[in-house]
Design an enzyme around this catalytic site. Structure first.
Site, PDB file in Angstrom:
ATOM      1  N   GLY A   1       2.026   3.030   5.001  1.00 52.92           N
ATOM      2  CA  GLY A   1       2.932   3.739   5.890  1.00 52.92           C
ATOM      3  C   GLY A   1       3.938   2.877   6.611  1.00 52.92           C
TER       4      GLY A   1
ATOM      5  CE1 TYR B   1      -4.334  -1.426   0.270  1.00 54.74           C
ATOM      6  CE2 TYR B   1      -3.090  -3.131   1.418  1.00 54.74           C
ATOM      7  CZ  TYR B   1      -4.245  -2.710   0.775  1.00 54.74           C
ATOM      8  OH  TYR B   1      -5.294  -3.573   0.621  1.00 54.74           O
ATOM      9  CG  HIS B   2      -1.182   4.859   0.520  1.00 55.08           C
ATOM     10  ND1 HIS B   2      -2.261   4.017   0.459  1.00 55.08           N
ATOM     11  CD2 HIS B   2      -1.397   5.637   1.599  1.00 55.08           C
ATOM     12  CE1 HIS B   2      -3.097   4.277   1.446  1.00 55.08           C
ATOM     13  NE2 HIS B   2      -2.585   5.255   2.160  1.00 55.08           N
ATOM     14  N   GLY B   3       2.825   4.781   0.802  1.00 57.23           N
ATOM     15  CA  GLY B   3       3.659   5.258   1.905  1.00 57.23           C
ATOM     16  C   GLY B   3       4.621   4.236   2.474  1.00 57.23           C
ATOM     17  CB  VAL B   4       5.171   0.644   1.865  1.00 57.03           C
ATOM     18  CG1 VAL B   4       6.250  -0.414   2.097  1.00 57.03           C
ATOM     19  CG2 VAL B   4       3.867   0.238   2.532  1.00 57.03           C
TER      20      VAL B   4
END
Length: 217
Positions: free
Chosen positions: A127, A99-102
């Protein structure tokens, strides 16, 4: 053709159930993987400057930064994707969900293996920071905003900072999506609940003291 395989993965795994044109044209994660394939081929051919330039174009267009040296398996699904960073020596298996922010980052500035190895079928929540030359086993789940600096066994779910299995977990939690388990198993939630209980006890004690008559000395 890999674009078709990636689009099929998106259609199978995204609950929004996009159409074929949507999956191919409107998912930055798919585009980022394709740009990376080109950059990685150039990197392996020894054209490292050109590989970095192609990688930079992919980052500019998708918001996803994948170093051309990283090794990525088949059917990687980067959902949403903005802010994802994958370092040079990272290795990602097949059927991984990110997912986003990883961040798959390093803890050392020294050359050599310094980024994580992600097994097959892993899900990494929004995240999350997975740092260092650690191994995340097949089928593991990493919760949103977790910070992982130690190996994660296959099939295990970890959450929190530092990341660890939820209270009472046998490392066999099947949770998918953002990798978050039941709220009562959240270690951060446990700490907040303990603080609330302590606050309630303090309020009760203050109320008892206020009811007591004031003694003049």
């Amino acid at each position: 053709m890999e674009a078709v395989e990636l689009a099929r993965t998106i259609r199978n795994r995204d609950p929004a159930r996009p159409s074929w044109p949507e999956a191919i044209l409107c998912y930055a994660g798919l585009h980022a993987v394709l740009w990376h394939r080109l950059a990685h081929a150039l990197w392996r051919a020894g054209l490292k400057g050109l590989a970095r330039f192609v990688s930079h174009i992919g980052r500019f267009l998708t918001g996803i930064e994948i170093h051309p040296g990283a090794r990525i398996g088949r059917r990687l699904f980067i959902d949403h994707g903005m802010g994802v960073v994958i370092g040079e020596t990272a290795e990602i298996g097949d059927d991984v969900l990110i997912y986003h922010g990883v961040t798959l980052g390093g803890l050392s500035g020294q050359p050599g293996k310094r980024h994580p190895t992600i097994g097959n079928g892993v899900a990494i929540g929004a995240g999350a920071q997975v740092l260092g030359p650690i191994l995340v086993g097949d089928g593991a789940r990493i919760g949103a905003n977790a910070v992982v600096t130690k190996d994660v066994p296959a099939g295990c779910t970890v959450v929190g900072i530092p990341a660890r299995p939820p209270a009472g977990s046998l490392c066999a939690d099947p949770t998918v999506g953002y990798g978050i388990t039941h709220p009562e198993d959240d270690p951060v939630g446990e700490q907040i609940a303990a603080m609330r209980a302590e606050l309630a006890a303090l309020r009760t004690r203050v109320a008892e003291l206020e009811r007591q008559p004031v003694t003049m000395r």
